[in-house]
Design a protein around this motif. Structure first.
Motif, PDB file in Angstrom:
ATOM      1  N   GLY A   1     -16.584   9.136   3.273  1.00  0.00           N
ATOM      2  CA  GLY A   1     -16.107   9.863   1.899  1.00  0.00           C
ATOM      3  C   GLY A   1     -14.387   9.858   1.705  1.00  0.00           C
ATOM      4  N   LEU A   2     -14.230   9.638   0.643  1.00  0.00           N
ATOM      5  CA  LEU A   2     -12.840   9.797   0.463  1.00  0.00           C
ATOM      6  C   LEU A   2     -12.420  11.001  -0.167  1.00  0.00           C
ATOM      7  CD1 LEU A   2     -11.699   6.212  -0.644  1.00  0.00           C
ATOM      8  CD2 LEU A   2     -11.660   7.212   1.406  1.00  0.00           C
TER       9      LEU A   2
ATOM     10  N   TRP B   1      -7.498  -3.764   5.559  1.00  0.00           N
ATOM     11  CA  TRP B   1      -8.116  -3.377   4.284  1.00  0.00           C
ATOM     12  C   TRP B   1      -9.789  -3.108   4.258  1.00  0.00           C
ATOM     13  CZ3 TRP B   1      -6.513  -1.900  -0.809  1.00  0.00           C
ATOM     14  CH2 TRP B   1      -7.532  -1.843  -1.637  1.00  0.00           C
ATOM     15  N   TRP B   2     -10.367  -3.965   4.913  1.00  0.00           N
ATOM     16  CA  TRP B   2     -11.859  -3.693   5.264  1.00  0.00           C
ATOM     17  C   TRP B   2     -12.168  -2.737   5.713  1.00  0.00           C
ATOM     18  CZ3 TRP B   2     -15.452  -5.457   1.481  1.00  0.00           C
ATOM     19  CH2 TRP B   2     -15.068  -6.679   0.913  1.00  0.00           C
TER      20      TRP B   2
ATOM     21  N   HIS C   1       1.573   9.343  -5.681  1.00  0.00           N
ATOM     22  CA  HIS C   1       1.680  10.570  -5.089  1.00  0.00           C
ATOM     23  C   HIS C   1       2.889  10.919  -4.409  1.00  0.00           C
ATOM     24  CE1 HIS C   1      -2.626  10.703  -5.875  1.00  0.00           C
ATOM     25  NE2 HIS C   1      -2.864   9.712  -5.142  1.00  0.00           N
TER      26      HIS C   1
ATOM     27  N   ILE D   1      -3.770   3.332   2.459  1.00  0.00           N
ATOM     28  CA  ILE D   1      -4.582   2.825   1.574  1.00  0.00           C
ATOM     29  C   ILE D   1      -5.273   3.886   0.784  1.00  0.00           C
ATOM     30  CG2 ILE D   1      -6.673   1.355   1.402  1.00  0.00           C
ATOM     31  CD1 ILE D   1      -5.665  -0.414   3.688  1.00  0.00           C
ATOM     32  N   HIS D   2      -5.668   4.873   1.533  1.00  0.00           N
ATOM     33  CA  HIS D   2      -6.548   6.047   0.847  1.00  0.00           C
ATOM     34  C   HIS D   2      -5.700   7.091   0.557  1.00  0.00           C
ATOM     35  CE1 HIS D   2     -10.064   4.998   3.460  1.00  0.00           C
ATOM     36  NE2 HIS D   2     -10.147   4.083   2.785  1.00  0.00           N
TER      37      HIS D   2
ATOM     38  N   ASN E   1     -21.394   0.295   8.803  1.00  0.00           N
ATOM     39  CA  ASN E   1     -20.885   0.448   7.404  1.00  0.00           C
ATOM     40  C   ASN E   1     -20.859  -0.730   6.614  1.00  0.00           C
ATOM     41  OD1 ASN E   1     -19.976   2.669   8.585  1.00  0.00           O
ATOM     42  ND2 ASN E   1     -17.771   2.098   9.246  1.00  0.00           N
ATOM     43  N   LEU E   2     -20.944  -0.506   5.116  1.00  0.00           N
ATOM     44  CA  LEU E   2     -21.089  -1.723   4.424  1.00  0.00           C
ATOM     45  C   LEU E   2     -19.631  -2.316   4.383  1.00  0.00           C
ATOM     46  CD1 LEU E   2     -22.538  -0.878   1.125  1.00  0.00           C
ATOM     47  CD2 LEU E   2     -23.555  -2.365   2.704  1.00  0.00           C
TER      48      LEU E   2
ATOM     49  N   TRP F   1       0.637  -1.192   0.011  1.00  0.00           N
ATOM     50  CA  TRP F   1      -0.014   0.052   0.086  1.00  0.00           C
ATOM     51  C   TRP F   1       0.785   1.478  -0.106  1.00  0.00           C
ATOM     52  CZ3 TRP F   1      -2.527  -2.893   4.594  1.00  0.00           C
ATOM     53  CH2 TRP F   1      -3.617  -3.905   4.151  1.00  0.00           C
TER      54      TRP F   1
ATOM     55  N   MET G   1     -11.784   0.449   4.079  1.00  0.00           N
ATOM     56  CA  MET G   1     -13.206   0.528   3.248  1.00  0.00           C
ATOM     57  C   MET G   1     -14.307   0.998   3.807  1.00  0.00           C
ATOM     58  SD  MET G   1     -11.871  -0.165   0.196  1.00  0.00           S
ATOM     59  CE  MET G   1     -10.284   0.435   0.811  1.00  0.00           C
TER      60      MET G   1
ATOM     61  N   LEU H   1     -16.253   4.324   2.699  1.00  0.00           N
ATOM     62  CA  LEU H   1     -17.481   4.357   2.240  1.00  0.00           C
ATOM     63  C   LEU H   1     -18.424   5.210   3.146  1.00  0.00           C
ATOM     64  CD1 LEU H   1     -17.836   0.559   1.105  1.00  0.00           C
ATOM     65  CD2 LEU H   1     -18.184   2.741  -0.119  1.00  0.00           C
ATOM     66  N   ASN H   2     -18.312   5.309   4.337  1.00  0.00           N
ATOM     67  CA  ASN H   2     -19.182   6.067   5.277  1.00  0.00           C
ATOM     68  C   ASN H   2     -18.813   7.525   5.247  1.00  0.00           C
ATOM     69  OD1 ASN H   2     -19.550   7.348   8.113  1.00  0.00           O
ATOM     70  ND2 ASN H   2     -21.024   5.605   7.715  1.00  0.00           N
TER      71      ASN H   2
ATOM     72  N   GLU I   1     -24.043   9.546  11.010  1.00  0.00           N
ATOM     73  CA  GLU I   1     -23.640  10.321  10.354  1.00  0.00           C
ATOM     74  C   GLU I   1     -24.149  11.749  10.893  1.00  0.00           C
ATOM     75  OE1 GLU I   1     -24.102  10.137   5.870  1.00  0.00           O
ATOM     76  OE2 GLU I   1     -23.869   8.171   5.950  1.00  0.00           O
TER      77      GLU I   1
END
Lengths: 492, 492
Positions: A179-180, A168-169, A15, A206-207, A312-313, A7, A172, A176-177, A297
């Motif tokens: 925003g990135l 990783w998850w 970057h 990761i992000h 979260n998903l 990663w 994620m 997903l919750n 949120e």
């Protein structure tokens, strides 16, 4: 089996000039951090550290500790971060359980328990000569990534088996919750040896976001860092929010989210924070779920005040009783399933069997889901007080008491009682010296059923909490004989 | 095995009032779309459609088609979207191969091949009575989600096995690269029966973004939609960008990213788009990778002009020759590995064996990686022209020719030749009637090695392309006898 390129190196490729890590005056771009980590990984490889070797470390809060975490990840080794607050006697069973190939320390004064494991000082390691830096690697999601020993409020520490995939998850679920945003900057003030602090490091690579590592929390300095470093993301425990709100200044302008975890947060605190412009959101998670899995949120406030949010998903949450799922609104034990849920407890098959069931994690927490799937966490199962057959959740009582203007901090706990089985006790840190237990009883009498109102009162100088801000109720229960009773009323 | 709660229902729980789908004047919030899909899923369940049943559909572009895709997903069924452009004779082998439980059609005039499969009209299905709507489901990542038949430029269509997990990872790869903004709005102008159009639907429910479904691409109306609906994301093929740039207006203000796929894009086109304020980024992907896996961020332009970008996490890309990886800068076949790579081809073990190797997908594309891991796609392996032992990539020659002001469109292809093995031919759509082949040869002579310069010239009214915008080179090769030669020069 899912695999991924390393990663950190990935971020360095796309970057290279973006800031990766900041510690005081020291700054690393992703390219620079990647190069330092490549060097350290190469040295560790020369030392024989390889795939799935366990490497424990007890280190001061430093950028070098961050580098070590990334270097071990690149090697496919298993991180075993040791809590620097533990005494040698507390650390010994952890080291025995983890049985690491190597222990990395910072040379500070510490009476290491005599476990026979090889130790090395990080600074000496980094000064070593190097055959070849290690820039690339393939990460296997099913490999073990870390053993994080729970700072549980009771019992023996258990080594939670966090896999590469769990990291990783977890990243994620957060993205997903929340925003990135390409230029997110994390202020890192959580302990690096807890899952909350560890996951921030890997979310960052990761992000592609920047980590600003604070030496520790200090309300004035931390507030200054929030502004100066244009911080957009923050993980906090309630105490930190309390202290930031004591300051006069406006909410830092770039802060888009402050994730509140560690301990159940009083709605009153969140309300105050929102009024001051701090975008504080409650979360729920634990070491076994690789940090946050549920987030409320901001737009749900105050409609769902008291909720920890929606899973979260792709997290699945069920409320269970007697091994059967309960419908919305019913209170039971919170069970969790998802790819961020840890594999089990290291070298502890019995605890693993008790807690992990067929893909589901039994959290030991009590709560319910509303009809829209939002989670309300009531309490720890083991903290629940049963008084004359009635279930009482300490945190429910506490959340009312902290709303009283004369109360600065509070903890509710059960004490054994012949007549009732248990009775409700409370330890209070007062901010108004004139406050009496009678005032608190009156205050609660309009708000709570009478059986929930504490009948035993203690005045204390501070509430014992662990590093995550969780109340140490077992400590309170054990120390009642040493505490001064404020008053007592058997008639309640 | 990874599982997830139903994605659409998840969004309906956390963002019930957010817009999910827009089609002309019709609008659905996530709660409304979820309710319509729950109804349709319930009806399909009554029809006996269940886990892993294959359901083919040939439908006009409509919101009902979107609902069907989500309803089938909720049931754990397998989507088999049929290309509405195919003739009955072309569809027959696809239906035979997929062997669906049910075919859903829209009742439009079509001479269905007599394959003996049950068919039903969607409208009638939706008007049916319903025992119970179906709101929740557990999605299994290892289940098959869709069979998408490749619109390959040659050969028999192959049913690419897209799993539920492939859809998820495709959405993650996009989000990690492009960022996730809570109020993203996709303009959907891609065919719904191709992977590019299908993945947008599922990204939308995984990320909670809005889909604005256009009836089809029309430069004036589509431009108007981009502005009126505050579109932030767009997938396009080069032709669409060409046409949008023909308009006078400024780039739509909310458009943060236009993903360019389908066919290799000429750097000149991207340059022009950027100058006009369109944030167009090249991408690379295919049905077998569940759409885009490589993206060139805008910040890399023009430094890496000609590159398709860096692989999204956690995609691994290798350049291979004779089954061995090549170092940076060397040209070979592009191999891809990652959790968004399809499982194989349905009911076609031979093609599966040829293309899928030990977790790696042999793309059949030719390219190289630069030292920072950025991918440069040169051409399709099968489109490569070998002239006297020299490899010539048609797209390289085309990218120069489209830069000529007198050329409107162009296609380069190989023709058999006794002397050279193959020779380089070109079909040109001219915008300047005075243009001659000699002008083009002169134009190329400073830019390309002489062996790459076309020696056979055709003037045509249009270049044959498939629905994704890819040049149908096989069609050109087959039709040379019907095309008028513009001139010929054997001396080149």
């Amino acid at each position: 089996m899912v695999q991924s390129p390393d990663w950190l190196h990935y971020q360095a490729e796309i970057h290279p000039q973006r800031e990766a890590l900041i510690f005081g005056q020291q700054r690393w771009t992703f390219a620079e951090l990647d190069a330092d980590v490549a060097r350290l990984a190469g040295i560790l490889a020369d030392w024989g550290i390889g795939l799935q070797h366990r490497v424990a470390y007890r280190l001061r809060r430093s950028p070098e500790q961050v580098m070590l975490a990334h270097a071990l990840t690149r090697l496919g080794a298993v991180l075993v971060p040791l809590n620097t607050r533990l005494k040698p006697g507390e650390l010994e069973p952890i080291i025995q359980n983890a049985d690491p190939t190597l222990i990395v320390e910072d040379g500070s004064d510490f009476a290491w328990p005599d476990t026979g494991h090889r130790r090395i000082i990080l600074e000496e390691l980094m000064e070593g000569s190097l055959a070849q830096p290690l820039f690339t690697a393939t990460l296997n999601f099913e490999d073990l990534h870390a053993l994080v020993y729970t700072s549980g409020t009771t019992g023996t520490p258990k080594g939670v088996e966090i896999t590469v995939g769990n990291q990783w998850w977890s990243a994620m679920g957060f993205g997903l919750n929340a925003g990135l945003e390409p230029h997110d900057r994390w202020l890192h003030i959580m302990p690096l040896f807890h899952v909350g602090g560890l996951t921030i490091l890997f979310r960052s690579v990761i992000h592609g976001s920047t980590v600003v590592l604070e030496e520790g929390f200090d309300q004035v300095r931390t507030y200054d860092t929030l502004i100066r470093e244009r911080i957009s993301l923050l993980s906090v425990v309630p105490t930190m929010v309390h202290r930031l709100l004591e300051l006069d200044g406006d909410a830092p302008p770039h802060l888009r989210l402050a994730l509140l975890g560690g301990a159940p947060a009083a709605p009153a605190l969140i309300e105050r924070a929102h009024q001051r412009g701090y975008r504080v959101v409650p979360t729920y998670g634990m070491t076994e779920t690789c940090s946050q899995i549920v987030t409320l949120e901001e737009s749900e406030w105050p409609k769902r005040a008291g909720s920890s949010g929606h899973p979260n998903l792709p997290v699945d949450v069920r409320i269970m009783k007697d091994n059967r799922p309960l419908p919305a609104g019913k209170v039971g034990e919170i069970w969790v399933r998802g790819p961020m849920v840890a594999r089990g407890y290291w070298n502890n098959p019995q605890a693993t069997r008790t807690t992990f069931h067929d893909g589901w994690l039994r959290t030991g927490d009590i709560g319910y889901l509303d009809p829209d799937g939002f989670l309300y966490v009531i309490d720890r199962l083991r903290d629940m007080i049963i008084r004359g057959g009635e279930n009482i959740y300490p945190s429910e009582v506490e959340q009312h008491l902290v709303g009283h203007p004369g109360v600065s901090d509070v903890a509710v706990f059960g004490v054994q009682d012949e007549e009732w089985g248990q009775r409700v006790a409370v330890a209070v840190v007062v901010s108004d010296p004139a406050l009496t237990p009678k005032d608190l009883r009156n205050f609660l009498s309009n708000r709570l059923a009478s059986y929930k109102i504490p009948s035993i009162y203690y005045r204390v100088d501070a509430i014992p909490r662990n590093a995550s801000g969780k109340i140490l109720r077992a400590t309170l229960r054990d120390q009642t004989s040493a505490m001064t009773k404020w008053t007592e009323n058997h008639d309640l």
